[in-house]
Structures are given as C-alpha cells and as structure tokens.
Design an enzyme around this catalytic site. Structure first.
Site, PDB file in Angstrom:
ATOM      1  N   SER A 172      -4.942   3.183   4.409  1.00  0.00           N
ATOM      2  CA  SER A 172      -5.163   2.574   3.104  1.00  0.00           C
ATOM      3  C   SER A 172      -5.185   1.055   3.213  1.00  0.00           C
ATOM      4  CB  SER A 172      -4.068   3.027   2.138  1.00  0.00           C
ATOM      5  OG  SER A 172      -4.248   2.437   0.866  1.00  0.00           O
ATOM      6  N   LYS A 206       0.802  -1.226   0.000  1.00  0.00           N
ATOM      7  CA  LYS A 206       0.000   0.000   0.000  1.00  0.00           C
ATOM      8  C   LYS A 206       0.837   1.279   0.000  1.00  0.00           C
ATOM      9  CE  LYS A 206      -3.565  -0.472  -0.473  1.00  0.00           C
ATOM     10  NZ  LYS A 206      -4.220  -0.825  -1.757  1.00  0.00           N
TER      11      LYS A 206
END
Length: 391
Positions: free
Chosen positions: A207, A117
């Site tokens: 995220s 991520k």
C-alpha cells in the site's frame, strides 16, 4: 431535575422534556446508566429509545446537542459543516452556538500514534463522527511539534464542549523518538490514552509503495515536487538495477514492488521505508517504555477493514465513551466499508481507499512474510494481542 433532550427521529430533531432524578444527571462520556434506565421507564416500548445502556442514538442533552440542521449548514458540537464545490468544510460554529456549547480547548485526551498506511486516518475520521469525540489530524512535519502546552493547545487542539473529548491523530512518530518523548512528557497527562493501529506489514508495504508511486506520478517535475514536500532527491544515488530511484525520507521506490523491497543481494532492504516501517515491534517497544500498557490500545487494521463497527466498539470502550457505531452506519463499496450518516455530510471513505495494486508473485509475498514473522511474533508477545497476520 427537568431537562430537555434532543433526539434524531425520522430525519428531524425533536425536543422532548422529561423528568430526571438527581442521580440521572449526564456525566462526561455519555448519558449515565441511571439516566438510561429512567429514560427507559419513561418511554417504555411505545417510543423509540433515546438511549440504551449499550447504544447512544445520536442524542445529547439540551445545550450539549452536537447536531442541528440550519439551512445548508450543519451545526455539530463546536463546529459547523458546509457543503461546497470542493466538498465539505469544517469551521468554528457561530458565537452564539459556541458560547451555548461552552466550547474550549485543552490537551487531547487521546492520541492516535499509528504507522503510515495502517488506517490511522480512516480511524480518526470515523471516531470524529461519534457524538462525544472531536478529532484533529496533523499533516505537517513532526519537527514542528516541539511546542509547549499552551502553544500546542492554541494551534492544534480541537474545540470541544464539556461533553466531548478531544482526539489527535499524528502519524510520523515511528521514526521520531524525540518527538514521541516530547508528546508523552509535555503534551499529555497521566490519564491520556494512546491508540496504535497496525496491519499485515506485507500489505502495508504494498500500500505504501502504491501511495509513493502515485505521488511521484502526479507531477511532471519529480524534483520540484520532492523539494516542495521537503523530501530528498538525489540522482546520484540511483543504481543500475533501478530504473527510477527516489528517497522519500529513506524510501527507495523502483519500477516494481519487488525491485523496491529487495536489495541487490535479493534480501529485504531494512533501510527502505517500505520494509522498515513494518518492523512494528521496534516502535511498540519504544512506545511502551514511555507509557503503561493499559493506556495503549493496539488495533488490528485487518479487522478494521472487514468489521469496522466491532473495532470501533472496542475503541469506544477503551476511550470510555458511549457505544454508538453499528453495522447500519456503514455501506460497502468494493472491499471497503464506508461510513454513512445523514447527519454528517462529510462522512465518507478516505480518498485513495481501494487503489488498484500491482500483482505481486506469491514467491515474493512468502519471502517477505518469512522475513517479518519473527518481528511479528515478538510484537505479539510484547502487546499480548493475537492478530491472524502475527503468526
């Protein structure tokens, strides 16, 4: 020396015959500077430049040209791209093109060894659009990487021509030091380059949390899903403070971001993957014990989001390939810039970019920033980079 050059102009590929001296022969990494200067003298200001010293305009020398339109297919280097109902597929080019391009496989000349991520997949996809780079993304278990050179090359290395370099993206090495050592010692050479892209660890955690929640909600049977993905489901590990707990190989994902990142005592849970993967210093330190600093490029993932062409320019210099990307290669979609190249139908944003994220209280953000700050400063000192989120 007389050679043919294919240049992209007004959506057509035009074959031009020009006279070049012996010193102007192309070399790996792009058109040599003597060739660039001679092309400039030949074309002057009346014709669109095929190349400049700082920019390669989607051009290649004769048999090394990467892009040729053939009906609904696009030949690009050693591959052909086909549009279908499910999107764009990449396949090996036909045998004639394959032979003409002198396609072969070898160990990658560069590896992206990013953290989950942080933008590794987007970076890999964009670099694959470069006329001199062919990339592959590894999406399987890192446990499967204990292969010798021949096995790895035959199974995973991308096909490249003599004018292209192979790049391999492998996320997941952060928590696999034994695999990282195997990659460095057995699947690379002293000249192999490595790229590490990192973002603000707080944003990375959020995220990652959204990504995990979506994966969990995408199936009605979470247990079967986790089993299928070789992940762990242990209902007995649930705590009363969590209304849903699962272990994504060390993750604890609860109903809210706050419940996920803090333990029962209210402190950041360093055993949770959401937090642990953001301790970048530990990973970077392990990497630099295996490779010299000048073989590692550390990229600011935050800048990659706001000014991707600048980050790509730095990456091109590090990889010793021609400067290709400009702001004109991107279009803005929401907060993100997406690639836009007519020659490559597969150019586009990575699925999942711009996912809606839950609101997180400023108090939670400040608490996490305070926790990560000493680790970020140690990282700053280690890699000698000064990203805004490191302070």
């Amino acid at each position: 020396m007389k050679t043919n050059m294919i240049k992209f102009d007004n959506n057509r590929y035009v074959l031009q015959s020009i006279q070049l001296s012996e010193e102007a022969r192309p070399q790996r990494g792009g058109i040599s500077l003597p060739a660039v200067r001679e092309l400039s003298r030949h074309h002057g200001n009346k014709t669109k430049m095929v190349a400049t010293e700082n920019h390669l305009d989607r051009s290649k020398f004769d048999k090394h040209s990467r892009a040729v339109n053939v009906s609904k297919e696009l030949l690009w280097g050693c591959y052909k791209y086909k549009k279908g109902s499910l999107g764009v597929s990449r396949e090996k080019a036909d045998e004639i093109s394959f032979t003409k391009m002198e396609c072969s496989r070898s160990l990658p000349e560069a590896w992206i060894i990013g953290v989950k991520k942080c933008g590794s997949q987007m970076l890999t996809g964009l670099l694959d659009l470069h006329p001199e780079i062919v990339s592959s993304i590894y999406l399987e278990r890192t446990d499967n990487m204990f292969l010798n050179k021949a096995q790895f090359v035959n199974k995973y290395s991308p096909w490249t021509s003599p004018k292209e370099m192979g790049l391999f993206d492998m996320v997941g090495l952060q928590n696999k030091p034994d695999v990282l050592r195997h990659v460095v010692h057995n699947l690379s050479t002293p000249n192999t380059l490595f790229i590490l892209i990192l973002i603000d660890p707080v944003k990375r955690a959020l995220s990652d949390y959204v990504h995990c929640k979506i994966k969990m909600q995408s199936t009605k049977n979470i247990g079967s899903y986790l089993k299928e993905r070789r992940l762990v489901w242990d209902g007995k590990s649930q705590k009363t403070s969590y209304d849903m707990v699962s272990l994504f190989k060390g993750y604890k994902i609860a109903s809210t971001f706050e419940k996920s990142v803090f333990n029962l005592s209210g402190k950041p849970d360093i055993e949770n993957g959401l937090i642990k993967k953001g301790l970048y210093f530990n990973y970077a330190n392990a990497v630099l014990k295996l490779i010299p600093r000048d073989k590692l490029l550390v990229i600011d993932g935050q800048k990659f989001v706001t000014h991707p062409w600048e980050v790509l320019s730095t990456t091109e210099s590090f990889l010793n390939v021609s400067n290709f990307f400009t702001p004109q290669h991107f279009r803005k979609e929401g907060k993100y810039y997406c690639p836009s190249l007519e020659e490559r139908p597969d150019a586009g944003c990575v699925n999942g970019k711009g996912r809606k994220k839950p609101k997180v209280s400023p108090k939670v953000v400040r608490k996490l920033e305070t926790f990560f700050r000493p680790y970020n400063r140690k990282l700053q000192s280690l890699v000698d980079e000064h990203f805004v989120w490191m302070h």
